[in-house]
Write a protein that holds these residues in place. Sequence first.
Motif, mmCIF file in Angstrom:
data_model
loop_
_atom_site.group_PDB
_atom_site.id
_atom_site.type_symbol
_atom_site.label_atom_id
_atom_site.label_comp_id
_atom_site.label_asym_id
_atom_site.label_seq_id
_atom_site.Cartn_x
_atom_site.Cartn_y
_atom_site.Cartn_z
ATOM 1 N N GLY A 41 75.555 21.823 82.681
ATOM 2 C CA GLY A 41 76.055 23.148 82.346
ATOM 3 C C GLY A 41 76.968 23.209 81.128
ATOM 4 O O GLY A 41 77.293 24.290 80.655
ATOM 5 N N ALA A 42 77.380 22.056 80.615
ATOM 6 C CA ALA A 42 78.258 22.028 79.434
ATOM 7 C C ALA A 42 77.439 22.228 78.158
ATOM 8 O O ALA A 42 76.220 22.066 78.147
ATOM 9 C CB ALA A 42 79.019 20.707 79.366
ATOM 10 N N VAL A 43 78.134 22.556 77.089
ATOM 11 C CA VAL A 43 77.527 22.680 75.760
ATOM 12 C C VAL A 43 78.411 21.902 74.795
ATOM 13 O O VAL A 43 79.630 22.067 74.787
ATOM 14 C CB VAL A 43 77.423 24.159 75.319
ATOM 15 C CG1 VAL A 43 76.928 24.254 73.894
ATOM 16 C CG2 VAL A 43 76.509 24.921 76.263
ATOM 17 N N CYS A 44 77.806 21.057 73.984
ATOM 18 C CA CYS A 44 78.531 20.265 72.994
ATOM 19 C C CYS A 44 78.066 20.682 71.599
ATOM 20 O O CYS A 44 76.880 20.624 71.287
ATOM 21 C CB CYS A 44 78.274 18.783 73.212
ATOM 22 S SG CYS A 44 79.191 17.725 72.081
ATOM 23 N N HIS A 45 79.013 21.115 70.784
ATOM 24 C CA HIS A 45 78.714 21.585 69.431
ATOM 25 C C HIS A 45 78.849 20.451 68.429
ATOM 26 O O HIS A 45 79.653 19.542 68.608
ATOM 27 C CB HIS A 45 79.677 22.719 69.050
ATOM 28 C CG HIS A 45 79.544 23.917 69.916
ATOM 29 N ND1 HIS A 45 78.700 24.958 69.611
ATOM 30 C CD2 HIS A 45 80.114 24.230 71.107
ATOM 31 C CE1 HIS A 45 78.781 25.878 70.557
ATOM 32 N NE2 HIS A 45 79.622 25.455 71.483
ATOM 33 N N GLY A 46 78.073 20.539 67.356
ATOM 34 C CA GLY A 46 78.121 19.553 66.287
ATOM 35 C C GLY A 46 77.362 20.052 65.081
ATOM 36 O O GLY A 46 77.233 21.262 64.879
ATOM 37 N N VAL A 47 76.865 19.128 64.283
ATOM 38 C CA VAL A 47 76.125 19.441 63.066
ATOM 39 C C VAL A 47 74.784 18.722 63.116
ATOM 40 O O VAL A 47 74.705 17.561 63.515
ATOM 41 C CB VAL A 47 76.901 18.996 61.808
ATOM 42 C CG1 VAL A 47 76.091 19.243 60.540
ATOM 43 C CG2 VAL A 47 78.237 19.714 61.726
ATOM 44 N N LEU A 48 73.742 19.424 62.722
ATOM 45 C CA LEU A 48 72.413 18.836 62.617
ATOM 46 C C LEU A 48 72.180 18.416 61.174
ATOM 47 O O LEU A 48 72.383 19.213 60.251
ATOM 48 C CB LEU A 48 71.350 19.847 63.061
ATOM 49 C CG LEU A 48 69.895 19.381 63.026
ATOM 50 C CD1 LEU A 48 69.672 18.190 63.964
ATOM 51 C CD2 LEU A 48 68.963 20.535 63.396
ATOM 52 N N TRP A 49 71.779 17.171 60.994
ATOM 53 C CA TRP A 49 71.509 16.626 59.656
ATOM 54 C C TRP A 49 70.057 16.190 59.569
ATOM 55 O O TRP A 49 69.517 15.613 60.514
ATOM 56 C CB TRP A 49 72.398 15.404 59.393
ATOM 57 C CG TRP A 49 73.846 15.693 59.318
ATOM 58 C CD1 TRP A 49 74.745 15.673 60.345
ATOM 59 C CD2 TRP A 49 74.580 16.026 58.149
ATOM 60 N NE1 TRP A 49 75.987 15.979 59.886
ATOM 61 C CE2 TRP A 49 75.920 16.204 58.533
ATOM 62 C CE3 TRP A 49 74.232 16.207 56.800
ATOM 63 C CZ2 TRP A 49 76.917 16.545 57.636
ATOM 64 C CZ3 TRP A 49 75.236 16.537 55.902
ATOM 65 C CH2 TRP A 49 76.552 16.714 56.319
ATOM 66 N N GLU A 50 69.458 16.405 58.418
ATOM 67 C CA GLU A 50 68.153 15.820 58.108
ATOM 68 C C GLU A 50 68.434 14.580 57.275
ATOM 69 O O GLU A 50 69.036 14.683 56.203
ATOM 70 C CB GLU A 50 67.297 16.813 57.327
ATOM 71 C CG GLU A 50 65.908 16.296 57.044
ATOM 72 C CD GLU A 50 65.056 17.320 56.316
ATOM 73 O OE1 GLU A 50 64.283 16.895 55.437
ATOM 74 O OE2 GLU A 50 65.171 18.523 56.618
ATOM 75 N N ILE A 51 68.008 13.419 57.788
ATOM 76 C CA ILE A 51 68.326 12.163 57.106
ATOM 77 C C ILE A 51 67.069 11.326 56.917
ATOM 78 O O ILE A 51 66.067 11.515 57.614
ATOM 79 C CB ILE A 51 69.388 11.349 57.870
ATOM 80 C CG1 ILE A 51 68.883 10.938 59.259
ATOM 81 C CG2 ILE A 51 70.699 12.125 57.974
ATOM 82 C CD1 ILE A 51 69.790 9.986 60.001
ATOM 83 N N SER A 52 67.150 10.383 55.995
ATOM 84 C CA SER A 52 66.046 9.459 55.733
ATOM 85 C C SER A 52 66.161 8.243 56.656
ATOM 86 O O SER A 52 67.181 8.043 57.333
ATOM 87 C CB SER A 52 66.097 8.996 54.275
ATOM 88 O OG SER A 52 67.250 8.173 54.088
#
Length: 128
Positions: A41-52
């Motif tokens: 039930g929790a939500v964890c926020h962050g950043v999505l990166w496109e990486i090689s």
Amino acid sequence: MNTNVAEMASRCSGAVNLGHAYISDFEFVFRTHADIAPKKGAVCHGVLWEISEDNLDALDQLEGYPTYYTRFSVAVTTDKITTHALVYQMNNQESVSNPYDGYLYMVTEGYQENNIPKDQIIRALELI
């Protein structure tokens, strides 16, 4: 911390910041370093990166994969898409501990840069 734009630029040249994202059923915690812990039930926020692949190799070395952190794929949601992405999680899930001041500043700066709610940082500090 992989939310901090300057840190990611130095770690992963050419990585593309896809912005604020979140994963479900995990919470953000500090175990000296940033981590995620399963929590229904929790939500964890962050950043999505496109990486090689080269970026992934660099991150693996930096994160101490597979000894310090493990990594696995989870559903990640942004304001535009839901996709699968790799996340890092500490192998030792037994305790929480305070981050160093400089590390906490770097994490907080990354949250500000990416418009991530800082209340999860506050909650993580309250868990310690």
